[in-house]
Write an enzyme that holds these catalytic residues in place. Structure first.
Site, PDB file in Angstrom:
ATOM      1  N   HIS A 144     -19.359  10.510   2.122  1.00  0.00           N
ATOM      2  CA  HIS A 144     -18.670   9.707   3.137  1.00  0.00           C
ATOM      3  C   HIS A 144     -19.445   9.774   4.428  1.00  0.00           C
ATOM      4  O   HIS A 144     -19.891  10.859   4.841  1.00  0.00           O
ATOM      5  CB  HIS A 144     -17.246  10.220   3.373  1.00  0.00           C
ATOM      6  N   GLU A 156     -20.017  12.873  -4.252  1.00  0.00           N
ATOM      7  CA  GLU A 156     -19.268  11.941  -3.396  1.00  0.00           C
ATOM      8  C   GLU A 156     -19.781  12.055  -1.957  1.00  0.00           C
ATOM      9  O   GLU A 156     -19.955  13.158  -1.450  1.00  0.00           O
ATOM     10  CB  GLU A 156     -17.779  12.318  -3.454  1.00  0.00           C
ATOM     11  N   PRO A 211     -16.028  -0.649  -1.450  1.00  0.00           N
ATOM     12  CA  PRO A 211     -15.566  -1.762  -0.618  1.00  0.00           C
ATOM     13  C   PRO A 211     -15.835  -1.589   0.876  1.00  0.00           C
ATOM     14  O   PRO A 211     -15.717  -0.492   1.413  1.00  0.00           O
ATOM     15  CB  PRO A 211     -14.055  -1.804  -0.885  1.00  0.00           C
ATOM     16  N   ASN A 212     -16.210  -2.705   1.469  1.00  0.00           N
ATOM     17  CA  ASN A 212     -16.436  -2.841   2.921  1.00  0.00           C
ATOM     18  C   ASN A 212     -17.717  -2.177   3.416  1.00  0.00           C
ATOM     19  O   ASN A 212     -18.086  -2.333   4.580  1.00  0.00           O
ATOM     20  CB  ASN A 212     -15.229  -2.323   3.720  1.00  0.00           C
ATOM     21  N   SER A 236     -18.144   9.105   7.414  1.00  0.00           N
ATOM     22  CA  SER A 236     -17.270   9.766   8.380  1.00  0.00           C
ATOM     23  C   SER A 236     -16.728  11.066   7.785  1.00  0.00           C
ATOM     24  O   SER A 236     -16.807  11.282   6.568  1.00  0.00           O
ATOM     25  CB  SER A 236     -16.110   8.835   8.747  1.00  0.00           C
ATOM     26  N   TYR A 247     -18.830   4.325  11.837  1.00  0.00           N
ATOM     27  CA  TYR A 247     -19.777   4.259  10.718  1.00  0.00           C
ATOM     28  C   TYR A 247     -21.235   4.054  11.131  1.00  0.00           C
ATOM     29  O   TYR A 247     -22.122   4.050  10.277  1.00  0.00           O
ATOM     30  CB  TYR A 247     -19.347   3.150   9.743  1.00  0.00           C
ATOM     31  N   ASN A 295     -20.237   6.557  -2.719  1.00  0.00           N
ATOM     32  CA  ASN A 295     -19.287   6.461  -1.614  1.00  0.00           C
ATOM     33  C   ASN A 295     -18.254   5.431  -2.058  1.00  0.00           C
ATOM     34  O   ASN A 295     -18.513   4.218  -1.992  1.00  0.00           O
ATOM     35  CB  ASN A 295     -19.975   6.010  -0.322  1.00  0.00           C
ATOM     36  N   HIS A 303      -9.364   7.330  -2.025  1.00  0.00           N
ATOM     37  CA  HIS A 303      -8.064   7.916  -1.761  1.00  0.00           C
ATOM     38  C   HIS A 303      -7.008   7.586  -2.815  1.00  0.00           C
ATOM     39  O   HIS A 303      -5.943   8.180  -2.812  1.00  0.00           O
ATOM     40  CB  HIS A 303      -7.589   7.488  -0.365  1.00  0.00           C
ATOM     41  N   ARG A 363      -6.594   9.684   4.645  1.00  0.00           N
ATOM     42  CA  ARG A 363      -8.001   9.790   4.241  1.00  0.00           C
ATOM     43  C   ARG A 363      -8.380  11.203   3.820  1.00  0.00           C
ATOM     44  O   ARG A 363      -9.444  11.436   3.257  1.00  0.00           O
ATOM     45  CB  ARG A 363      -8.933   9.348   5.374  1.00  0.00           C
ATOM     46  N   ARG A 376     -19.299  -3.072  11.179  1.00  0.00           N
ATOM     47  CA  ARG A 376     -17.938  -2.569  10.954  1.00  0.00           C
ATOM     48  C   ARG A 376     -17.701  -1.256  11.702  1.00  0.00           C
ATOM     49  O   ARG A 376     -18.422  -0.277  11.483  1.00  0.00           O
ATOM     50  CB  ARG A 376     -17.793  -2.309   9.453  1.00  0.00           C
ATOM     51  N   ALA A 408     -12.541   3.114   0.465  1.00  0.00           N
ATOM     52  CA  ALA A 408     -11.101   3.394   0.427  1.00  0.00           C
ATOM     53  C   ALA A 408     -10.605   3.765  -0.974  1.00  0.00           C
ATOM     54  O   ALA A 408      -9.559   4.420  -1.112  1.00  0.00           O
ATOM     55  CB  ALA A 408     -10.331   2.183   0.959  1.00  0.00           C
ATOM     56  N   ASP A 452     -11.426   8.439 -13.418  1.00  0.00           N
ATOM     57  CA  ASP A 452     -11.481   8.565 -14.882  1.00  0.00           C
ATOM     58  C   ASP A 452     -12.821   8.091 -15.429  1.00  0.00           C
ATOM     59  O   ASP A 452     -13.338   8.661 -16.395  1.00  0.00           O
ATOM     60  CB  ASP A 452     -10.348   7.764 -15.532  1.00  0.00           C
ATOM     61  N   ARG A 511      -9.629  12.358  10.317  1.00  0.00           N
ATOM     62  CA  ARG A 511      -9.165  11.003  10.612  1.00  0.00           C
ATOM     63  C   ARG A 511      -7.686  10.881  10.228  1.00  0.00           C
ATOM     64  O   ARG A 511      -6.948  11.859  10.302  1.00  0.00           O
ATOM     65  CB  ARG A 511     -10.063   9.996   9.877  1.00  0.00           C
TER      66      ARG A 511
HETATM   67  C1  DQA Z   1     -15.561   6.065   3.977  1.00  0.00           C
HETATM   68  C2  DQA Z   1     -14.225   6.693   4.359  1.00  0.00           C
HETATM   69  C3  DQA Z   1     -13.068   5.929   3.745  1.00  0.00           C
HETATM   70  O1  DQA Z   1     -11.837   6.498   4.131  1.00  0.00           O
HETATM   71  C4  DQA Z   1     -13.098   4.484   4.188  1.00  0.00           C
HETATM   72  O2  DQA Z   1     -12.065   3.763   3.546  1.00  0.00           O
HETATM   73  C5  DQA Z   1     -14.410   3.839   3.986  1.00  0.00           C
HETATM   74  C6  DQA Z   1     -15.617   4.587   4.319  1.00  0.00           C
HETATM   75  C7  DQA Z   1     -16.765   6.746   4.686  1.00  0.00           C
HETATM   76  O3  DQA Z   1     -17.881   6.558   4.240  1.00  0.00           O
HETATM   77  O4  DQA Z   1     -16.560   7.432   5.696  1.00  0.00           O
HETATM   78  O5  DQA Z   1     -14.501   2.669   3.627  1.00  0.00           O
HETATM   79  O6  DQA Z   1     -15.763   6.227   2.578  1.00  0.00           O
END
Ligand code: DQA
Length: 149
Positions: free
Chosen positions: A100, A98, A10-11, A102, A23, A74, A80, A111, A18, A77, A87, A107
Site C-alpha cells: 500500500h 501486499e 481499482p483507482n 499509504s 498517494y 496493491n 478491505h 482501512r 488522485r 479498496a 481466495d 487512516r
Molecule cells: C491503497 C489503500 C486503500 O485503502 C485504498 O482504497 C487505495 C489505495 C494504498 O495503496 O494506499 O485505493 O491500497
C-alpha cells in the site's frame, strides 16, 4: 530467471492526479518504470497488470499459476473486503506480497483491516511508491534465501 507479477487494483490507474497528498504525484506508469529498472538490476522478469474490476484481477491471478514465482499486489479498496481475491491468492499458491502506498493503519478505521494480508507472505504499507521497490527487494532476498518462494 525469476518472474514477478505486479498487480494494481481499482483507482490506482489515477495515480498522479488522485488525492496527491496521500498517494503522491507519480503516475502508475512512473512507478512501473521504477519497478522495471530495479527488476532488471535483480535479474527478475517483471510484468504489470492493473484493473478496476475484481473479476479481472482474479482471472489474472489464476493465469499466473505456473508462470510467476511471486506476486506483488496493491489490491486498492479490495484489500478491505474482497474474500474472492484472497481466495484466488490462496488457491494459486504463488507467494504474494501486499503493498500500500499509504499507511492503511493511520487512516479511516475501515482501512485498517486487510482480508488479503493473512494469505500473503507479508505486507508493506506507508512508504509510498518505495513500497513496491521494497517488495521487489524482499522477493529477491527470499528467492536467494531458499526455494520456498
Ligand atoms: C491503497 C489503500 C486503500 O485503502 C485504498 O482504497 C487505495 C489505495 C494504498 O495503496 O494506499 O485505493 O491500497
Amino acid at each position: 530467471m525469476k518472474r514477478v507479477l505486479v498487480i494494481n487494483g481499482p483507482n490506482l490507474n489515477l495515480l498522479g492526479t488522485r488525492e496527491k497528498n496521500i498517494y503522491g504525484i507519480e503516475t502508475l506508469d512512473d512507478i512501473e518504470k521504477r519497478i522495471a529498472d530495479e527488476a532488471e538490476a535483480y535479474n527478475i522478469k517483471v510484468d504489470f497488470f492493473q484493473s478496476n474490476h475484481e473479476g479481472g484481477i482474479i482471472d489474472r491471478i489464476h493465469e499466473a499459476r505456473g508462470k510467476y514465482d511471486a506476486i506483488i499486489i496493491n489490491p486498492g479498496a479490495f484489500t478491505h473486503y474482497s474474500i474472492a481475491i484472497r481466495d484466488a491468492i490462496k488457491a494459486v499458491e504463488i507467494p504474494s506480497i501486499e503493498v500500500h502506498l499509504s499507511n492503511i493503519y493511520n487512516r479511516e478505521e475501515f482501512r485498517s483491516k486487510s482480508v488479503i494480508a493473512p494469505v500473503c507472505v507479508g505486507q508493506i504499507s506507508g512508504f509510498g511508491s518505495i513500497g513496491y521497490l521494497l517488495a521487489l527487494k524482499a522477493t529477491d532476498l527470499l528467492f536467494k534465501q531458499d526455494d520456498t518462494i
